[in-house]
Design a protein around this motif. Structure first.
Motif, mmCIF file in Angstrom:
data_model
loop_
_atom_site.group_PDB
_atom_site.id
_atom_site.type_symbol
_atom_site.label_atom_id
_atom_site.label_comp_id
_atom_site.label_asym_id
_atom_site.label_seq_id
_atom_site.Cartn_x
_atom_site.Cartn_y
_atom_site.Cartn_z
ATOM 1 N N GLN A 84 22.048 42.012 -11.990
ATOM 2 C CA GLN A 84 20.833 42.107 -11.188
ATOM 3 C C GLN A 84 21.149 42.639 -9.808
ATOM 4 O OE1 GLN A 84 18.932 38.323 -11.085
ATOM 5 N NE2 GLN A 84 17.952 38.542 -13.082
ATOM 6 N N ALA B 151 17.130 40.592 -5.671
ATOM 7 C CA ALA B 151 16.391 39.811 -6.668
ATOM 8 C C ALA B 151 16.999 38.466 -6.949
ATOM 9 C CB ALA B 151 16.289 40.613 -7.974
ATOM 10 N N ARG B 152 18.103 38.138 -6.280
ATOM 11 C CA ARG B 152 18.780 36.872 -6.567
ATOM 12 C C ARG B 152 18.168 35.739 -5.729
ATOM 13 N NH1 ARG B 152 25.002 39.165 -6.383
ATOM 14 N NH2 ARG B 152 24.739 40.727 -8.037
ATOM 15 N N GLU C 299 22.582 38.271 -15.200
ATOM 16 C CA GLU C 299 22.462 37.889 -13.801
ATOM 17 C C GLU C 299 23.452 38.662 -12.929
ATOM 18 O OE1 GLU C 299 23.075 33.747 -13.665
ATOM 19 O OE2 GLU C 299 21.113 33.222 -14.526
#
Length: 919
Positions: A855, A859-860, A852
Motif C-alpha cells: 500500500q 493510505a496507512r 499491506e
C-alpha cells in the motif's frame, strides 16, 4: 526459413532425459498440490528440452540476399600491358555492388595474395583503389588464386568469384580449381583481359650436350618459333664470343637451326642464342641459353692483389700441371657459370676492397654449393689488413680476421706530418681525417702532429684524452713548407723516445717541397721508423707524386695518390687500418705442426725454413690448424665449407716474410700442394646427370649403378641469387635418383650431385640449367577458349563487362544461425520458476501482509500513542501557555491512587521546563 539439427543422434539420445523426468514424476509424485506439481513438471521438462536442443545444435536456417564477390586478378608478366584495364574492371565491380554486398580482391602470379579481404563499402568497409600486392610475375597459377578466393569467402553471403585473366596459365590447373569451387557452391565467372598481340618471334630452346670431352666440337640445335613468316638474324655466342651469325627464314610455327660449336676450353661455358626479327612484339623472349661443361685437367684462377704478386704461386702450379690463369681482382667472375670454369681459386695478397660484393658472393657460393676450392695467401693487403672482416670471404675461410685475444702487441706511435692543400675547405677535410686516425688508436698508443707552419703542433703523447688532441688538431694552420726535412726530423726525434713502440710517420702533402725524398726515407727506416705517404696531386704534377712515392718506397711503407683532397679521409683510414692496426706479427720463427693434413702433400714440417712474420688471425671452431706459430696462431688453416674446401696461409708468398721458404726446394711444392688440396673430385664418368625445367621447378635426374647400401645422393643447387639449396634425391628406379628444386628466377642454376658413403664423397658430377626468360613470354595473347572452359567448369559464363556480374543467378545457400545461446538463456531463466514452484508456499495471512506492505504511505493508519507520553505532552503545553495546572478534586485524588509513573512524569516535566528556561 527452416530449422536444422547439427547432431540428430544427440537429439534422439537427449530426449530420454525429459521422458525419464515424467516417469519419475508418475512413480514418485512430489508432496505438492496437483496444480503446483504439474507446473513443476512442465517447467522441468521444458528446461531439459531446451538444454537437449542446444546441445544437439539446433539452428535457424536463412537464405542471405547479399553476395560476397571475390575478384581474382591475374597480375603476371603476360598481362603487364593490360594493368590499367584490370584496375578499371575491379573498380567497375565495386561500383556495381548492392547494399550489403561485399568485395574482395585476390592477385595472382606464381603465388596468390590477398589484396583486399571481403568487405562491404556501403557499410563503411574499405574500398579498392589500386593494386598494392606484387606476386612473382614470372609465372601464372590461376588455380592458386581460385583456391585462395574460395577460402576467404565469408559464410553469411552468397558466394561469387570473378576471374580476370588472359587465360595463359603455366602453373597449376585452373579447371580443377574452378570445379572445386563449383562443388562448394561458389559460382565462377570469367572476365577476359584483352592483351594486344601482333607479330611475334621467339627462341624456344637451345639444345646442347651437358658435358663434352676436352677438344671435342659439337652441334647445338636452336628451336625458333614465329607467328609470321619473316627473315630474322640468329646469333649464337659461346660465353661472350660470337660463333655463329646468319639470317634464318622463319615460317609460321617452329623452325630448327643446327649450329656447329668449336672445341671450347675445359670448364663451364654458356651458350646463348639471340634472335633479331624485324617484326616482333616482345623482346624478352628473343634469347635462349644452355650450359655446357667441357671436361679436362683442372684449372686454377690465380688472383694477384698487385701485378707480379701471383708469380710464385702460378709457377708452382704450372710445375704441378694445374693450369693456372693469373688475373687482377677486377677480372674475377661475378657469376657462378663463369666461376665454375675453374676448379679452384687462389687469392694472393688480395685486398677485399678490390673485389665487389657480387664477386665475393660468387666465391662464397662457388665453394659452399659447387665445391670449388679456395685458398687465400697472406700479405700486407690480405685477411685482417685487407679488410676481410664481415665480408663473404671472411665467412668462407677457415680463419677470421679477428685478432686473437692472447696476442700481445707492442703499442703504436705515429706522427702525422701534414701541409696545407692551399684550400681552406680541403684543409678542413685534413683536420677531420687526422681526427679519424686518432679515433682508430687505443689509449696505449701515442700520436703526434707536425704541420708546415709550426712544427710539432701536437706533441707525441698517449691517446688517453682524445678530446684534447682533437681540439689541438682543430687549431693547426698546416702551412706550406719549402722542405719536409725539418718536420720529418722533429717527428723522428719524438719517435725515438718510444723504444718499445712500433713507429710510423705518415706524410700527407702535395709533393712540391724540395727534398731528397729517397734519402730521407732510408734515414728514417734506419731508425726503425716505417714511412708511408699520401700524395694529393693538387698541382697536377706527376713528378711531385713520384717524389712522394719514392719516400714511401725507401721507408718501407705504402703510397696512396689522389687528385681529390676529399678522398684524403678514406686514404688515411685505409693506411691506418693497414699499418697501425696490430695484425702483422713480425719475428723469425719455424712453423710447428698442428693437425696432420694432406694439404702438406707429405712435406715434413720440420724441413720447412723459418718464416719472418705472418698476419694474425683466429681459427674458427671447425677449422684445422695444420701449421701454427709459437704463439699458437694459425699459419696454415684448413676446413670443409659446404661442398668445398678452403685454406688460409697467413704468411706471404713473395719473400716479404718467406724469403727462405720461396728460395728453398720445398717452397714451390708447398704452394702447389696447398692449392691442389682444395681442388674437388673430378667429374665421375659413372655418374650421369640431367636437369630439365618443369614449370617453376628444376628437375634433377642422376643415374649411377652399383651404389653400396647406405650411400646418400644429394644435389646442391646454386641459383642466380647465389643462394644454395640442398636437395636430397630419392630413388625412383634401380640406380636412378631424382629430385626437384625451385627455379622461379631467370638465369643459370648450377647443380652439384654427390654420392657419399660414411661421410666420404665417392662420386660427383656437375651440371647446369639455364632459364633464359620467364615462361610468361612463351605464349602471349588472350586465350578465349580456355577462359570459356574455366567458366563452364565453375558453373558460370564469360562476362561481357563488370555490370553483368550482378545479373547472374548465384547458388542459394543457407546460413545457419545457432540457437544454442538463446535456448540455454531461456533454460537458465526458467530454472528459478521451477525452484519457486516446488519450494515457495503462500498462505492467506501472507497475502494480507504483502498487500499491506504494497500500500502507499498515505493510505496507512497511524499507530496509537502511548498514554504516558500523551500526558507528558499535555503538561508541556500548559507550561508553555504560562498557566498552572488546575487542582484536582481532593476527594477524587484521595480515592484514586496516583497513576503508575506519575511522579516520574512530574519530574520529567519539571526537568524539561527548567532546561528550556535556562536555554
Amino acid at each position: 526459413m527452416a530449422f536444422s539439427v547439427g547432431h540428430p543422434a544427440l537429439l534422439a539420445a537427449g530426449l530420454v532425459a525429459p521422458l525419464a523426468a515424467v516417469v519419475v514424476w508418475l512413480l514418485m509424485p512430489p508432496p505438492l498440490s496437483r496444480l503446483r506439481s504439474r507446473l513443476s513438471l512442465a517447467l522441468r521438462v521444458g528446461i531439459l528440452l531446451l538444454i537437449v536442443a542446444a546441445l544437439s545444435g539446433l539452428a535457424l536456417n536463412r537464405v542471405p540476399r547479399s553476395q560476397a564477390l571475390i575478384a581474382v586478378v591475374d597480375r603476371s608478366a603476360s598481362v603487364n600491358a593490360a594493368g590499367d584495364q584490370e584496375r578499371q574492371a575491379v573498380l567497375g565491380l565495386q561500383r556495381g555492388l548492392h547494399t550489403g554486398d561485399q568485395l574482395g580482391v585476390v592477385t595472382v602470379g606464381q603465388q596468390a595474395l590477398v589484396e583486399q579481404p571481403p568487405a562491404a563499402p556501403s557499410q563503411g568497409g574499405p574500398s579498392f583503389t589500386d593494386f598494392s600486392t606484387v606476386p612473382n610475375a614470372n609465372y601464372t597459377n590461376l588455380e592458386a588464386g581460385l583456391r585462395l578466393a574460395g577460402s576467404v569467402e565469408p559464410t553469411d553471403a552468397r558466394h561469387h568469384v570473378v576471374l580476370l585473366s588472359d587465360g595463359r596459365q603455366n602453373l597449376g590447373d585452373a579447371l580443377s580449381g574452378a570445379r572445386l569451387l563449383h562443388a562448394q557452391g561458389i559460382r565462377v565467372d570469367v572476365m577476359p583481359v584483352t592483351v594486344p598481340t601482333g607479330a611475334e618471334a621467339r627462341v624456344d630452346a637451345v639444345q646442347a650436350p651437358s658435358t663434352l670431352p676436352a677438344g671435342a666440337t659439337t652441334q647445338v640445335q636452336v628451336q625458333l618459333n614465329s607467328n609470321t613468316a619473316q627473315v630474322a638474324t640468329l646469333t649464337v655466342l659461346l660465353d661472350a664470343a660470337v660463333v655463329y651469325r646468319a639470317p634464318v627464314s622463319l615460317g609460321t610455327g617452329e623452325t630448327q637451326v643446327g649450329v656447329g660449336i668449336p672445341a671450347p676450353s675445359p670448364g663451364f661455358h654458356t651458350l646463348k642464342a639471340q634472335l633479331d626479327p624485324p617484326q616482333d612484339t616482345y623482346s624478352e623472349n628473343n634469347t635462349g641459353a644452355a650450359l655446357v661443361q667441357v671436361l679436362g685437367p683442372p684449372r686454377v684462377l690465380v688472383v694477384e692483389g698487385a701485378k707480379g704478386e701471383g708469380a710464385n704461386v702460378s709457377a708452382a702450379l704450372k710445375a704441378a700441371s694445374l693450369n693456372p690463369q693469373v688475373v687482377a681482382p677486377g677480372a674475377v667472375p661475378d657469376n657462378l657459370p663463369d666461376l665454375a670454369a675453374y676448379q679452384a681459386v687462389a687469392l694472393v695478397n688480395v685486398n677485399a676492397s678490390t673485389l665487389n660484393a657480387a664477386q665475393m658472393q660468387a666465391l662464397q657460393s662457388g665453394v659452399r654449393d659447387l665445391g670449388i676450392g679456395l685458398s687465400a695467401f697472406g700479405g700486407p693487403s690480405s685477411m685482417g689488413p685487407g679488410g676481410y672482416a664481415g665480408t663473404p670471404l671472411d665467412a668462407t675461410l677457415p680463419v677470421t680476421a679477428q685478432i686473437p685475444q692472447q696476442l700481445k702487441k707492442p703499442p703504436v706511435a705515429v706522427v702525422l706530418v701534414m701541409e696545407t692543400m692551399e684550400n681552406s675547405q680541403a684543409d678542413q677535410v685534413m683536420r677531420g681525417a687526422a681526427k679519424a686516425v686518432v679515433d682508430q688508436l687505443s689509449p696505449q698508443d701515442s700520436v703526434g702532429l707536425a704541420d708546415g707552419a709550426s712544427g710539432m703542433v701536437v706533441p707525441l703523447q698517449p691517446v688517453s684524452d682524445k678530446s684534447k688532441i682533437d681540439q689541438a688538431i682543430l687549431t693547426t694552420g698546416f702551412g706550406d713548407p719549402p722542405s719536409y726535412t725539418p718536420l720529418l726530423n722533429a717527428a723522428a726525434t719524438a719517435l725515438t723516445a718510444q723504444p718499445n713502440a712500433n713507429k710510423y710517420i705518415i706524410l700527407v702533402g702535395d709533393g712540391d717541397a724540395q727534398d731528397d725524398y729517397p734519402g730521407i726515407g732510408r734515414a728514417l727506416a734506419a731508425q726503425g721508423i716505417n714511412n708511408s705517404a699520401i700524395g694529393i696531386n693538387v698541382h697536377s704534377q706527376s713528378s711531385f707524386m713520384a717524389a712522394m712515392r719514392s719516400f714511401a718506397d725507401a721507408g718501407g711503407g705504402s703510397f696512396y695518390e689522389s687528385d681529390d683532397p676529399s678522398q684524403l679521409p678514406q686514404l688515411l683510414l685505409q693506411e691506418t687500418q693497414k699499418s697501425l692496426k696490430p695484425w702483422i706479427v713480425p719475428g723469425t720463427f719455424t712453423p710447428q705442426l698442428g693437425s696432420p693434413s694432406a694439404s702438406l702433400g707429405g712435406i715434413d714440417p720440420a724441413s720447412l725454413p723459418a718464416l719472418d712474420g705472418y698476419v694474425a688471425s683466429t681459427p674458427k671452431p671447425a677449422a684445422e690448424v695444420v701449421l701454427r706459430s709459437p704463439s699458437n696462431d694459425p699459419v696454415l688453416g684448413t676446413w670443409q665449407y659446404g661442398l668445398g674446401r678452403a685454406l688460409a696461409w697467413t704468411s706471404d708468398t713473395n719473400g716479404l716474410w718467406t724469403r727462405s721458404l720461396v728460395s728453398s726446394p720445398v717452397g714451390g711444392t708447398l704452394l702447389a700442394n696447398m692449392v691442389a688440396w682444395t681442388i674437388p673430385l673430378g667429374q665421375d664418368p659413372a655418374l650421369s646427370l640431367q636437369t630439365t625445367l618443369a614449370g617453376d621447378q628444376g628437375h634433377i635426374t642422376a643415374q649411377i649403378a652399383n651404389l653400396p647400401a647406405g650411400t646418400t645422393v644429394v644435389a646442391s643447387v646454386a641459383g642466380p641469387d647465389h643462394q644454395g639449396v640442398q636437395v636430397p634425391l630419392s630413388t625412383t628406379a634401380v640406380g636412378r635418383y631424382e629430385g626437384n628444386f625451385p627455379a622461379s628466377q631467370t638465369g643459370s642454376y648450377l647443380v652439384k650431385v654427390t654420392a657419399s658413403e660414411h661421410g666420404q664423397v665417392t662420386h660427383a658430377a656437375l651440371g647446369g640449367l639455364a632459364v633464359a626468360y620467364s615462361a610468361e613470354y612463351q605464349f602471349l595473347g588472350t586465350d578465349p577458349a580456355f577462359l570459356q572452359e574455366i567458366a563452364k567448369a565453375g558453373g558460370g559464363r564469360v562476362l561481357p563487362g563488370a555490370g553483368s556480374a550482378f545479373t547472374v543467378a548465384l547458388p542459394k545457400i543457407e546460413v545457419k544461425e545457432s540457437l544454442a545461446f538463446l535456448l540455454l538463456a531461456v533454460a537458465a531463466m526458467a530454472l528459478p520458476f521451477d525452484i519457486a514452484a516446488r519450494r515457495l508456499v503462500l498462505t492467506r495471512d501472507d497475502r494480507t501482509a504483502w498487500a499491506e506492505a504494497l500500500q502507499p504511505p498515505e493510505a496507512r493508519v497511524p499507530a496509537a500513542v502511548e498514554p504516558t507520553l500523551e500526558r507528558l505532552k499535555g503538561r508541556l503545553d500548559k507550561q508553555k501557555s504560562g498557566r498552572a495546572p488546575a487542582a484536582e478534586d481532593p476527594a477524587v485524588a484521595a480515592a484514586a491512587p496516583p497513576p503508575a509513573g506519575a511522579d516520574d512524569d512530574d519530574l520529567a516535566a519539571r526537568l524539561l521546563a527548567r532546561r528550556r528556561k535556562q536555554g
